[in-house]
Design an enzyme around this catalytic site. Structure first.
Site, PDB file in Angstrom:
ATOM      1  N   ASN A   9       0.864  -1.180   0.000  1.00  0.00           N
ATOM      2  CA  ASN A   9       0.000   0.000   0.000  1.00  0.00           C
ATOM      3  C   ASN A   9       0.899   1.228   0.000  1.00  0.00           C
ATOM      4  OD1 ASN A   9      -1.793   2.064   0.535  1.00  0.00           O
ATOM      5  ND2 ASN A   9      -2.202   1.442   2.661  1.00  0.00           N
ATOM      6  N   TRP A  10       0.944   1.907  -1.150  1.00  0.00           N
ATOM      7  CA  TRP A  10       1.878   3.042  -1.272  1.00  0.00           C
ATOM      8  C   TRP A  10       1.321   4.317  -0.647  1.00  0.00           C
ATOM      9  CZ3 TRP A  10       4.088   2.718  -6.998  1.00  0.00           C
ATOM     10  CH2 TRP A  10       4.661   1.457  -7.179  1.00  0.00           C
ATOM     11  N   LYS A  11       0.082   4.284  -0.243  1.00  0.00           N
ATOM     12  CA  LYS A  11      -0.589   5.454   0.362  1.00  0.00           C
ATOM     13  C   LYS A  11      -0.407   6.693  -0.530  1.00  0.00           C
ATOM     14  CE  LYS A  11       0.261   3.421   4.830  1.00  0.00           C
ATOM     15  NZ  LYS A  11       0.188   3.581   6.258  1.00  0.00           N
ATOM     16  N   HIS A  95      -9.305   0.885   5.065  1.00  0.00           N
ATOM     17  CA  HIS A  95      -8.007   1.053   5.745  1.00  0.00           C
ATOM     18  C   HIS A  95      -8.206   1.942   6.976  1.00  0.00           C
ATOM     19  CE1 HIS A  95      -3.896   2.335   6.500  1.00  0.00           C
ATOM     20  NE2 HIS A  95      -3.519   1.243   5.858  1.00  0.00           N
ATOM     21  N   GLU A  97      -6.647   4.361   8.044  1.00  0.00           N
ATOM     22  CA  GLU A  97      -6.526   5.803   7.771  1.00  0.00           C
ATOM     23  C   GLU A  97      -7.820   6.341   7.170  1.00  0.00           C
ATOM     24  OE1 GLU A  97      -2.844   5.477   5.629  1.00  0.00           O
ATOM     25  OE2 GLU A  97      -1.860   4.909   7.501  1.00  0.00           O
ATOM     26  N   GLU A 167      -5.005  -5.303  10.783  1.00  0.00           N
ATOM     27  CA  GLU A 167      -4.016  -4.241  10.927  1.00  0.00           C
ATOM     28  C   GLU A 167      -4.258  -3.501  12.237  1.00  0.00           C
ATOM     29  OE1 GLU A 167      -2.169  -3.072   6.956  1.00  0.00           O
ATOM     30  OE2 GLU A 167      -3.890  -1.779   7.256  1.00  0.00           O
ATOM     31  N   GLY A 173       2.699   2.102  10.646  1.00  0.00           N
ATOM     32  CA  GLY A 173       3.609   3.234  10.464  1.00  0.00           C
ATOM     33  C   GLY A 173       4.335   3.642  11.732  1.00  0.00           C
ATOM     34  N   SER A 213       3.827  -2.309  10.200  1.00  0.00           N
ATOM     35  CA  SER A 213       5.295  -2.288  10.306  1.00  0.00           C
ATOM     36  C   SER A 213       5.943  -3.617   9.900  1.00  0.00           C
ATOM     37  CB  SER A 213       5.717  -1.871  11.718  1.00  0.00           C
ATOM     38  OG  SER A 213       5.237  -0.567  12.004  1.00  0.00           O
ATOM     39  N   GLY A 234       2.933  -1.242   4.241  1.00  0.00           N
ATOM     40  CA  GLY A 234       2.910   0.181   3.922  1.00  0.00           C
ATOM     41  C   GLY A 234       4.307   0.662   3.568  1.00  0.00           C
ATOM     42  N   GLY A 235       4.954   1.308   4.531  1.00  0.00           N
ATOM     43  CA  GLY A 235       6.251   1.957   4.307  1.00  0.00           C
ATOM     44  C   GLY A 235       7.270   1.109   3.564  1.00  0.00           C
TER      45      GLY A 235
HETATM   46  C1  PEP Z   1      -0.543  -0.020   6.004  1.00  0.00           C
HETATM   47  O1  PEP Z   1      -0.550   1.099   5.553  1.00  0.00           O
HETATM   48  O2  PEP Z   1      -1.480  -0.777   5.746  1.00  0.00           O
HETATM   49  C2  PEP Z   1       0.582  -0.440   6.837  1.00  0.00           C
HETATM   50  C3  PEP Z   1       0.535  -1.605   7.390  1.00  0.00           C
HETATM   51  O3  PEP Z   1       1.637   0.439   6.967  1.00  0.00           O
HETATM   52  P1  PEP Z   1       3.092   0.143   7.576  1.00  0.00           P
HETATM   53  O4  PEP Z   1       3.572  -1.139   6.962  1.00  0.00           O
HETATM   54  O5  PEP Z   1       3.925   1.303   7.172  1.00  0.00           O
HETATM   55  O6  PEP Z   1       2.929   0.020   9.063  1.00  0.00           O
END
Ligand code: PEP
Length: 252
Positions: A9-11, A95, A97, A167, A173, A213, A234-235
């Protein structure tokens, strides 16, 4: 046997050109790859271009959200048919967010999931508790509510096509990953919910990803858990090498 699924997920990151560059890099690594489904979810602006780049590779395209109507006066929204037209097979729904920054409700999640399935897309439904909810021992209550409302009125054959992403909000993040045991406990709860709601066959089929993470160094331990079928990243999905390592380490 459930097929592993690793999604990135590049957000709200990456320009069109930067997205193309990542797509090119990943295509080199995963021109063919049979051990897992690999999905990348760039921003809307880059979907068509990335779709063209990864065509004929083992990588599939996903979007980060969508609206439930097919078309109309819904300024700022994007429809399932538009996403399919841009090459998406997957779509992330609900998600944290979207839920916590933009106020997305379980009812909206339910509508979006339904419509995604109707259009033949695979929705990745995100659920998870906030830190204060975990601290108050409410994790399972929160998951039960999000699952029950999100999958409301879903027949078994619909529910099993949904990928669920557990999640925990406190792990997204933050660099703070759930321990493999914490992830397994939540995933088992989710699988048991599916069994209670449908049956053993549905529970055995449904794929449950962990997100929060995830890194090249922790994916293997997470994937070693019985009920962890993949990861939503994500990241660490924003870099070709780290996402590649995550995919490779997931299927070791
Ligand atoms: C996400 O955005 O779904 C996520 C899990 O982010 P991260 O891996 O950066 O915690």
């Amino acid at each position: 046997m459930r097929r592993p699924i690793i999604a990135g997920n590049w957000k709200m990151h990456k320009t069109v050109q930067e997205s193309i560059d990542i797509g090119v890099g990943l295509k080199r690594k995963f021109y063919t790859f049979s051990e897992a489904d690999i999905v990348i979810c760039p921003p809307f602006t880059a979907l068509s271009k990335v779709s063209a780049v990864i065509m004929d590779s083992a990588i599939m395209l996903g979007a980060q959200d969508m609206y439930w109507e097919s078309e109309g006066a819904f300024t700022g929204e994007i429809s399932p048919s538009m996403l399919k037209d841009a090459g998406c097979r997957y779509v992330i729904i609900g998600h944290s967010e979207r839920r916590h920054i933009f106020g997305e409700t379980d009812e909206a999640v339910n509508k979006k999931l339904k419509v995604a399935l109707k259009h033949g897309m695979v929705p990745i439904m995100c659920i998870g508790e906030k830190l204060e909810e975990r601290d108050h021992g409410m994790t399972f209550e929160v998951l039960e509510k999000q699952l029950g409302r999100g999958l409301k009125d879903f027949a078994k054959d619909e529910a099993v096509r949904v990928v669920i992403a557990y999640e925990p909000v406190w792990a997204i993040g933050t660099g703070r990953t759930a321990t493999p045991q914490q992830a397994q406990e939540a995933h088992k709860f989710i699988r048991d919910f599916i069994e209670r709601t449908y049956d053993k066959e549905a529970a055995a089929k449904i794929r449950i990803q962990y997100g929060g993470s995830v890194k090249p160094g922790n994916i293997a331990q997470l994937m070693a858990q019985e009920d962890v079928d993949g990861a939503l990243v994500g990241g660490a999905s924003l870099d070709v090498n780290s996402f590649t390592e995550i995919v490779q380490n997931a299927v070791l």
